[in-house]
Scaffold this motif. Sequence first.
Motif, PDB file in Angstrom:
ATOM      1  N   GLY A 116      25.433   0.002 -17.251  1.00 57.76           N
ATOM      2  CA  GLY A 116      25.649  -0.050 -17.697  1.00 57.76           C
ATOM      3  C   GLY A 116      26.631   0.683 -17.929  1.00 57.76           C
ATOM      4  N   ALA A 117      25.756   1.868 -17.862  1.00 55.39           N
ATOM      5  CA  ALA A 117      27.146   2.933 -18.543  1.00 55.39           C
ATOM      6  C   ALA A 117      27.897   3.767 -17.499  1.00 55.39           C
ATOM      7  N   ALA A 118      27.177   3.136 -16.608  1.00 56.21           N
ATOM      8  CA  ALA A 118      28.225   3.457 -14.990  1.00 56.21           C
ATOM      9  C   ALA A 118      29.151   2.543 -15.549  1.00 56.21           C
ATOM     10  N   LEU A 119      29.081   1.373 -15.282  1.00 62.14           N
ATOM     11  CA  LEU A 119      30.489  -0.286 -15.487  1.00 62.14           C
ATOM     12  C   LEU A 119      30.748   0.862 -16.629  1.00 62.14           C
ATOM     13  N   ILE A 120      30.838   1.168 -17.946  1.00 60.66           N
ATOM     14  CA  ILE A 120      31.573   1.735 -18.746  1.00 60.66           C
ATOM     15  C   ILE A 120      32.371   2.289 -17.785  1.00 60.66           C
ATOM     16  N   SER A 121      31.863   3.810 -17.710  1.00 64.78           N
ATOM     17  CA  SER A 121      32.938   5.122 -16.939  1.00 64.78           C
ATOM     18  C   SER A 121      33.776   4.255 -16.125  1.00 64.78           C
ATOM     19  N   LEU A 122      33.509   3.289 -15.683  1.00 68.97           N
ATOM     20  CA  LEU A 122      34.379   2.396 -14.765  1.00 68.97           C
ATOM     21  C   LEU A 122      36.253   2.190 -15.322  1.00 68.97           C
ATOM     22  N   THR A 123      34.972   1.474 -16.641  1.00 68.88           N
ATOM     23  CA  THR A 123      36.174   1.046 -17.392  1.00 68.88           C
ATOM     24  C   THR A 123      36.918   2.219 -17.818  1.00 68.88           C
ATOM     25  N   ASN A 124      36.725   2.856 -18.237  1.00 67.28           N
ATOM     26  CA  ASN A 124      37.478   4.155 -18.613  1.00 67.28           C
ATOM     27  C   ASN A 124      38.354   4.686 -17.129  1.00 67.28           C
ATOM     28  N   ALA A 125      37.863   4.742 -16.418  1.00 64.08           N
ATOM     29  CA  ALA A 125      38.940   5.093 -15.648  1.00 64.08           C
ATOM     30  C   ALA A 125      40.214   4.377 -14.810  1.00 64.08           C
ATOM     31  N   LEU A 126      39.911   2.290 -15.194  1.00 68.62           N
ATOM     32  CA  LEU A 126      40.724   1.428 -14.406  1.00 68.62           C
ATOM     33  C   LEU A 126      41.095   1.545 -16.106  1.00 68.62           C
ATOM     34  N   GLY A 127      40.826   1.748 -17.197  1.00 70.39           N
ATOM     35  CA  GLY A 127      42.158   1.749 -18.453  1.00 70.39           C
ATOM     36  C   GLY A 127      42.633   2.638 -18.220  1.00 70.39           C
ATOM     37  N   ALA A 128      42.453   4.188 -18.181  1.00 70.86           N
ATOM     38  CA  ALA A 128      43.120   5.211 -17.690  1.00 70.86           C
ATOM     39  C   ALA A 128      44.071   4.383 -16.753  1.00 70.86           C
ATOM     40  N   TYR A 129      44.124   4.667 -15.253  1.00 66.37           N
ATOM     41  CA  TYR A 129      45.250   3.661 -14.803  1.00 66.37           C
ATOM     42  C   TYR A 129      46.396   3.025 -15.278  1.00 66.37           C
ATOM     43  N   LEU A 130      45.328   1.849 -16.114  1.00 65.09           N
ATOM     44  CA  LEU A 130      46.173   1.539 -16.455  1.00 65.09           C
ATOM     45  C   LEU A 130      47.678   1.593 -17.145  1.00 65.09           C
ATOM     46  N   GLY A 131      46.784   2.527 -18.066  1.00 69.27           N
ATOM     47  CA  GLY A 131      47.996   3.592 -19.371  1.00 69.27           C
ATOM     48  C   GLY A 131      48.984   4.056 -18.694  1.00 69.27           C
ATOM     49  N   THR A 179      26.066  -5.842 -26.773  1.00 67.49           N
ATOM     50  CA  THR A 179      26.490  -3.966 -27.252  1.00 67.49           C
ATOM     51  C   THR A 179      27.419  -3.671 -26.362  1.00 67.49           C
ATOM     52  N   LEU A 180      27.075  -3.929 -24.757  1.00 69.86           N
ATOM     53  CA  LEU A 180      27.620  -3.513 -23.675  1.00 69.86           C
ATOM     54  C   LEU A 180      29.319  -3.997 -23.647  1.00 69.86           C
ATOM     55  N   THR A 181      29.637  -6.316 -23.756  1.00 68.63           N
ATOM     56  CA  THR A 181      30.536  -6.405 -23.678  1.00 68.63           C
ATOM     57  C   THR A 181      31.128  -5.691 -25.040  1.00 68.63           C
ATOM     58  N   ALA A 182      30.490  -5.139 -25.755  1.00 68.77           N
ATOM     59  CA  ALA A 182      31.354  -4.753 -27.325  1.00 68.77           C
ATOM     60  C   ALA A 182      31.492  -3.418 -26.653  1.00 68.77           C
ATOM     61  N   LEU A 183      31.235  -2.602 -25.801  1.00 66.87           N
ATOM     62  CA  LEU A 183      31.448  -1.527 -25.199  1.00 66.87           C
ATOM     63  C   LEU A 183      32.213  -1.332 -24.443  1.00 66.87           C
ATOM     64  N   MET A 184      32.449  -2.684 -23.559  1.00 65.30           N
ATOM     65  CA  MET A 184      33.387  -2.476 -22.737  1.00 65.30           C
ATOM     66  C   MET A 184      34.425  -2.701 -23.349  1.00 65.30           C
ATOM     67  N   ALA A 185      34.802  -3.566 -24.154  1.00 66.53           N
ATOM     68  CA  ALA A 185      36.582  -3.718 -25.120  1.00 66.53           C
ATOM     69  C   ALA A 185      36.429  -3.017 -25.681  1.00 66.53           C
ATOM     70  N   TYR A 186      35.656  -1.641 -25.623  1.00 65.77           N
ATOM     71  CA  TYR A 186      36.269  -0.227 -26.386  1.00 65.77           C
ATOM     72  C   TYR A 186      36.404   0.625 -25.092  1.00 65.77           C
ATOM     73  N   ILE A 187      36.177   0.600 -24.400  1.00 61.85           N
ATOM     74  CA  ILE A 187      36.543   1.878 -23.660  1.00 61.85           C
ATOM     75  C   ILE A 187      37.842   0.743 -23.406  1.00 61.85           C
ATOM     76  N   ALA A 188      38.167  -0.182 -22.755  1.00 63.56           N
ATOM     77  CA  ALA A 188      39.051  -1.063 -21.855  1.00 63.56           C
ATOM     78  C   ALA A 188      40.646  -0.720 -22.903  1.00 63.56           C
ATOM     79  N   GLY A 189      40.133  -1.231 -24.318  1.00 61.86           N
ATOM     80  CA  GLY A 189      41.558  -0.814 -24.937  1.00 61.86           C
ATOM     81  C   GLY A 189      41.702   0.871 -25.760  1.00 61.86           C
ATOM     82  N   PHE A 190      40.328   1.885 -25.493  1.00 59.88           N
ATOM     83  CA  PHE A 190      40.412   2.967 -25.919  1.00 59.88           C
ATOM     84  C   PHE A 190      41.398   3.724 -24.854  1.00 59.88           C
TER      85      PHE A 190
END
Length: 346
Positions: A116-131, A179-190
């Motif tokens: 789950g933590a790895a998935l969150i990190s991947l979401t972070n990388a994809l979100g930064a690329y989107l930005g 919890t995992l969905t909320a964390l991914m939404a947090y990272i995807a928005g951040f």
Amino acid sequence: VAFLYLPESPRWLMSKGRRSEALIALSRLRSEPEDAPSVVAEAAALQASADEDARAAQVETRSFGACSNVAFRRAALLGGGLQLLQQLVGINTVMYYSATILQMGGLSSDAGAIWGAALISLTNALGAYLGVRVVESSGRRPLVLTSLAVVVIALLLLALAFAVQSHAGVSPELAGGVTLTALMAYIAGFAPGMGTMPWTINSEIYAQDLRSLGTSISSALNWTGNLVISLTFLSLCEALTKQGAFALYAAIGAVGWLALFLALPETKGRSLEEVVALFEGGSRNPVASRPPCCPGLGRKSEYVEFMRERTSEPPPPRPSHPSGDVEMDRVPHVSEEGPDGRGSLA
């Protein structure tokens, strides 16, 4: 390796007197020939700015005495506040403790928490690329405000997930999934906005001679916030409960959103001089200010056109005689020789 192909800043080259290199770099960045009118006009504007910075550097200290500069104080307050807010909404709590938070939320498996933590990190990388892809089309201000709004909503959802976790009938798997969905939404928005824009905006809002001081202050505030959040998270969970800790981060984010809505100007497409002029204006609110030097200009192309017209402005027309007699506008000339052999003015 990529940095080896990065052109030097035309503004920096111009400040060092290397005009020909500045023109080459500017031409490369604008994808236009060096003798293009827009490139020549922008180079002239950069040269004027470099000359002004050189004169200012002789009379203005580069130390904390620069805080007497009103524009710098306003920019530093905004830039430092933006960097501090980036940390105070709990980003590094999520990044440092993501596996722990998932286990708190109901995931009992260590392997599940790690994946789950790895998935969150991947979401972070994809979100930064989107930005990076949308920042020039959407602008800095909308991206930051939208990002922070999503972060606040995700934090409230995370607080809600912890609040209902202990209720009877809620399975650990369901709680862990929420919890995992909320964390991914947090990272995807951040990641697209609050993750990248504080650094981008801080590179754009300070005058050239005070940029190093401004970015140093804002970076120090960012790391100070990082230290405070990472050291206090577990203590906050004990003192305020887990849902209380995330609700506190959400409240900080909501207050920060309102402050940025009132104070964060759009810097997309503006020259450095225009951005600095926003903070030099009489209004304390840079959002409501327009650069006094060139009001209404919001894009680089418009700024370049303005500078080209200003630098090539024709002289004012000569006044004509009230009666309309054209003889008043005629340039005197020498007539033929008079009786004394000398010419006379006619």
